[in-house]
Design an enzyme around this catalytic site. Structure first.
Site, PDB file in Angstrom:
ATOM      1  CB  CYS A  99      36.121 -33.619  36.561  1.00 29.22           C
ATOM      2  SG  CYS A  99      36.951 -32.111  36.130  1.00 29.22           S
TER       3      CYS A  99
ATOM      4  NE  ARG B  44      31.427 -37.070  36.410  1.00 27.01           N
ATOM      5  CZ  ARG B  44      30.596 -36.864  37.408  1.00 27.01           C
ATOM      6  NH1 ARG B  44      29.526 -37.613  37.509  1.00 27.01           N
ATOM      7  NH2 ARG B  44      30.819 -35.927  38.312  1.00 27.01           N
TER       8      ARG B  44
ATOM      9  CD1 TRP C  28      33.324 -29.870  30.875  1.00 27.70           C
ATOM     10  CD2 TRP C  28      33.429 -28.436  32.584  1.00 27.70           C
ATOM     11  NE1 TRP C  28      32.459 -28.836  30.622  1.00 27.70           N
ATOM     12  CE2 TRP C  28      32.497 -27.948  31.647  1.00 27.70           C
ATOM     13  CE3 TRP C  28      33.646 -27.698  33.743  1.00 27.70           C
ATOM     14  CZ2 TRP C  28      31.800 -26.768  31.822  1.00 27.70           C
ATOM     15  CZ3 TRP C  28      32.952 -26.516  33.925  1.00 27.70           C
ATOM     16  CH2 TRP C  28      32.040 -26.064  32.972  1.00 27.70           C
TER      17      TRP C  28
ATOM     18  CG  ASN D 131      34.634 -33.265  39.807  1.00 22.58           C
ATOM     19  OD1 ASN D 131      34.542 -32.151  39.300  1.00 22.58           O
ATOM     20  ND2 ASN D 131      33.589 -34.032  40.062  1.00 22.58           N
ATOM     21  N   GLY D 132      36.496 -30.452  40.804  1.00 21.07           N
ATOM     22  CA  GLY D 132      36.061 -29.370  41.689  1.00 21.07           C
ATOM     23  C   GLY D 132      36.941 -28.152  41.511  1.00 21.07           C
TER      24      GLY D 132
ATOM     25  CD  GLU E 244      13.914 -29.242  28.705  1.00 16.46           C
ATOM     26  OE1 GLU E 244      14.346 -28.305  29.389  1.00 16.46           O
ATOM     27  OE2 GLU E 244      14.565 -30.277  28.495  1.00 16.46           O
TER      28      GLU E 244
ATOM     29  CE  LYS F 279      17.458 -31.143  26.457  1.00 16.22           C
ATOM     30  NZ  LYS F 279      16.974 -30.969  27.787  1.00 16.22           N
TER      31      LYS F 279
ATOM     32  CD  GLU G 109      21.037 -29.346  26.753  1.00 12.21           C
ATOM     33  OE1 GLU G 109      19.977 -29.896  27.042  1.00 12.21           O
ATOM     34  OE2 GLU G 109      21.935 -29.190  27.584  1.00 12.21           O
TER      35      GLU G 109
ATOM     36  CG  HIS H 272       5.153  -7.064  26.178  1.00 14.40           C
ATOM     37  ND1 HIS H 272       4.534  -5.853  26.356  1.00 14.40           N
ATOM     38  CD2 HIS H 272       4.206  -8.009  26.380  1.00 14.40           C
ATOM     39  CE1 HIS H 272       3.253  -6.062  26.671  1.00 14.40           C
ATOM     40  NE2 HIS H 272       3.040  -7.364  26.691  1.00 14.40           N
TER      41      HIS H 272
ATOM     42  CE  LYS I 279      22.649 -36.592  32.444  1.00 12.30           C
ATOM     43  NZ  LYS I 279      21.516 -36.030  31.690  1.00 12.30           N
TER      44      LYS I 279
HETATM   45  O1  M6R Z   1      21.184 -32.985  37.503  1.00 10.51           O
HETATM   46  P1  M6R Z   1      20.340 -31.755  37.496  1.00 10.51           P
HETATM   47  O2  M6R Z   1      18.922 -32.027  37.128  1.00 10.51           O
HETATM   48  O3  M6R Z   1      20.431 -30.970  38.773  1.00 10.51           O
HETATM   49  O4  M6R Z   1      20.949 -30.852  36.344  1.00 10.51           O
HETATM   50  C1  M6R Z   1      20.477 -29.567  36.089  1.00 10.51           C
HETATM   51  C2  M6R Z   1      20.996 -29.051  34.771  1.00 10.51           C
HETATM   52  O5  M6R Z   1      22.393 -28.957  34.793  1.00 10.51           O
HETATM   53  C3  M6R Z   1      20.566 -29.929  33.592  1.00 10.51           C
HETATM   54  O6  M6R Z   1      19.179 -30.092  33.523  1.00 10.51           O
HETATM   55  C4  M6R Z   1      21.068 -29.308  32.263  1.00 10.51           C
HETATM   56  O7  M6R Z   1      20.386 -28.117  32.000  1.00 10.51           O
HETATM   57  C5  M6R Z   1      20.901 -30.306  31.115  1.00 10.51           C
HETATM   58  N1  M6R Z   1      22.049 -30.270  30.267  1.00 10.51           N
HETATM   59  C6  M6R Z   1      19.725 -30.031  30.279  1.00 10.51           C
HETATM   60  O8  M6R Z   1      19.612 -30.886  29.189  1.00 10.51           O
END
Ligand code: M6R
Length: 607
Positions: free
Chosen positions: A2, A27, A75, A101-102, A483, A487, A490, A506, A602
């Site tokens: 949001c 966001r 969102w 937002n929330g 990671e 990536k 997502e 395993h 975001k």
């Molecule tokens: O702002 P933050 O680092 O606390 O965010 C944590 C996660 O939401 C953030 O890293 C998320 O996993 C990203 N989309 C990864 O690319």
């Protein structure tokens, strides 16, 4: 998650609001809307989908007369992402209009209570319940600040809201609890927004609202009060030192690509003032008054969690600090054994992640000290920590976090060096090598990034039909494997799992076949022979392999990806952009929305 913007000033509000919403697009959102006052009531224009849909609707209207208004990107939480559920929402009488937002957790009870009193609702949202509650407060108190205080003291959950009253069309009221909200102070104009880029072209003067605070802005005034009892609050005005340029694409096709290529600068900025090359020493004045912790608990989410796992290996090895790394959403609901001797390191790019913030608050209640490792200056994590180490990565716009992780790794490396030196547990040769290597890293990366991109693009095309990937690594490369998998999934929506290479046999080995490729992280280091055996196990089952490795490696795999590998742990700073670029090129080749992947936000400011 949001985006909120409210404007009072001397310019046409609606175009300015739309422009601000575009700068909040990162966001994540699935519908959008704006509202402003006309003589006969509020005009509310909303649409499902992207901002382009909203602009199309606005195109047919004359919207230039209003010099105050509110805008929102939603969102979805309560109710589908439809036009009907999009914000702004008005109360049943049409006197108030709100953006939010929330999540209001007790909205169902409040809704039932008001429905019984005859209020009718037109959406499925908790927000419409909130605006009706504030309207009820206004009926009882006849004053907006009192109405807000009355209503907000009755709601449970998280909110950043901005609202207008048709009787005061040139004013905006706003409040926050556990969701970000910042005021921008201009000349003859003032703003409220979820994040600074929304109004950055107009002012760099900002006031960060704290939880439990509300404000009123007009074109020429601003004031802040406690929600609890409307007592006025004195606020400090901060000046932001980054500019609009830093939040623009600068010729790159996507923010993500730009941010990956900014990593050499990010390392330089994070090291600036902290690395004394001549003395081979690290200075971290932010924590110089803190003892080395007896135990460190790292709390974070997503990419920041992976950075924390990576940091654990170094902090244990160099600084001899026992470390545990916790996913914040799990940490906050555990029966935690914590006390004042413990230190919690909260890692967050945005500094607004709800779970990480909750973790901080719980740890604080138990007496633990908090170090925040975050990027956004003045964010909630920064403000609620006892000490803050800023990662200095600059604004990160793409939803997929890239340069922020690079800066987190740099800061964690500095922390391990700093505590290792302070404790005397760090071998001086190792320290000198790491310090020298760190200072050479930006140059090395600058030279290497174009080649990394070329190879990433070639591999992405070759493997674009795969529906699933297994990422493998050991030691420091295990968090990097996780990671890499995050990536890829997502932004390209290809399923991927990051696994400790030794753990593959395993379970995941059952999945290996010619259509299930493995992406291995295999630098020629102490663990190389082990990783090599794991890869042979994959090959024995006809699995295809891409392996990031050093120039000297003799790896008979389908696609060895040989890159310069400075001494561990610096090699991670080359592997990381390679993983990011592979995901980027894959998503771009498959035609996905790289910077705003579906369903993602975001900054995740709700649970
Ligand atoms: O702002 P933050 O680092 O606390 O965010 C944590 C996660 O939401 C953030 O890293 C998320 O996993 C990203 N989309 C990864 O690319």
């Amino acid at each position: 998650m949001c985006g909120i913007i409210g404007y009072c000033g001397h310019r046409p509000a609606v175009p300015l609001i739309i422009e601000g919403l575009k700068r909040l697009e990162y966001r994540g959102y699935d519908s959008a809307g704006v509202a402003f006052a006309r003589k006969d009531g509020f005009e509310v224009i909303r649409s499902a989908g992207k901002l382009g849909n909203l602009e199309e609707k606005l195109g047919g209207l004359y919207v230039y007369e209003a010099s105050a208004g509110v805008g929102h990107t939603r969102w979805a939480t309560h109710g589908a992402p439809t036009e009907q559920n999009a914000h702004p929402h008005t109360d049943a009488t049409g006197r108030l209009v709100i953006i939010h937002n929330g999540i209001i957790e007790n909205y169902a009870e409040l809704k039932a209570e008001m429905a019984a009193q005859g209020v009718t609702f037109r959406s499925e949202t908790d927000t419409e319940v909130l605006v009706n509650l504030i309207a009820k407060g206004l009926d009882e108190t006849k004053d907006m600040l009192q109405a807000l205080s009355w209503a907000l003291n009755r709601v449970e959950g998280a909110y950043a809201i901005a609202l207008q009253n048709i009787d005061e069309p040139d004013a905006i009221y706003a409040a926050r609890k556990s969701s970000p909200l910042v005021m921008g102070l201009g000349v003859g104009e003032n703003f409220v927004a979820s994040d600074i880029p929304a109004f950055l072209p107009y002012t760099r003067k900002v006031v960060f609202l704290e939880d439990g605070e509300m404000c009123k802005i007009t074109a020429s005034s601003w004031s802040v009060f406690q929600v609890r009892d409307i007592t006025p609050v004195d606020k400090e005005v901060h000046t932001i030192d980054w500019d609009v340029q830093a939040a623009q694409k600068g010729g790159y096709k996507h923010f993500m690509l730009k941010e990956i290529f900014e990593q050499p600068k990010v390392i330089r900025d994070c090291l600036a003032g902290r690395l004394d090359l001549s003395a081979s020493r690290v200075c971290l004045p932010e924590i110089e008054n803190m003892e080395i912790p007896e135990r460190l608990i790292i709390v974070a989410c997503g990419t920041s969690y992976h950075a924390g796992l990576w940091g654990m290996y170094l902090l244990e090895s160099w600084a001899k600090v026992p470390v545990s790394v916790e996913i914040a959403s799990e940490f906050r609901y555990r029966d935690l054994i914590l006390d004042e001797k413990d230190v919690v390191l909260a890692i967050s790019q945005s500094g607004e992640t709800a779970d990480t913030l909750a973790g901080i608050r719980i740890a604080k209640e138990r007496g633990a000290k908090i170090i925040g490792l975050c990027n956004v200056v003045g964010s909630s994590v920064a403000r609620e920590s006892d000490a803050v180490i800023y990662t200095q990565a600059g604004p990160e716009i793409s939803v997929a976090s890239t340069k922020a992780m690079c800066s987190q790794l740099t800061a964690l490396l500095l922390l391990a060096l700093y505590w290792g030196e302070k404790r005397g547990s760090l071998d001086s040769k190792l320290r000198d090598g790491a310090v020298r290597g760190l200072s050479e890293l930006p140059g090395l990366l600058e030279a290497e990034l174009p080649a990394l991109r070329g190879k990433a693009s070639q591999l992405a095309r070759k493997y674009s039909e795969a529906r699933s990937f297994l990422y493998l690594g050991r030691g420091l490369n295990y968090p990097l494997a996780m990671e890499g998998a995050l990536k890829l999934k997502e932004i390209s929506y290809i399923h991927a799992e990051g696994y400790a290479a030794g753990e593959m046999k395993h379970g995941p080995i059952a999945l290996i076949d010619p259509n299930f490729p493995t992406f291995a992280l295999a630098p020629v280091d102490d663990l190389y022979p082990k990783v090599k055996s794991n890869l042979e196990e994959v090959q024995a089952r006809a699995g295809k392999i891409i392996a990031l490795t050093g120039p000297e490696a003799e790896l008979a795999v389908d696609d060895p990806w040989r890159v310069p590998t400075p001494q561990s742990p610096l090699c991670s700073f080359v592997f990381l952009p390679a993983l990011q670029l592979f995901a980027y090129e894959m998503a771009d080749y498959l035609g996905k929305d790289v910077d705003q992947p579906r369903n993602l936000a975001k900054s995740v400011t709700v649970e």
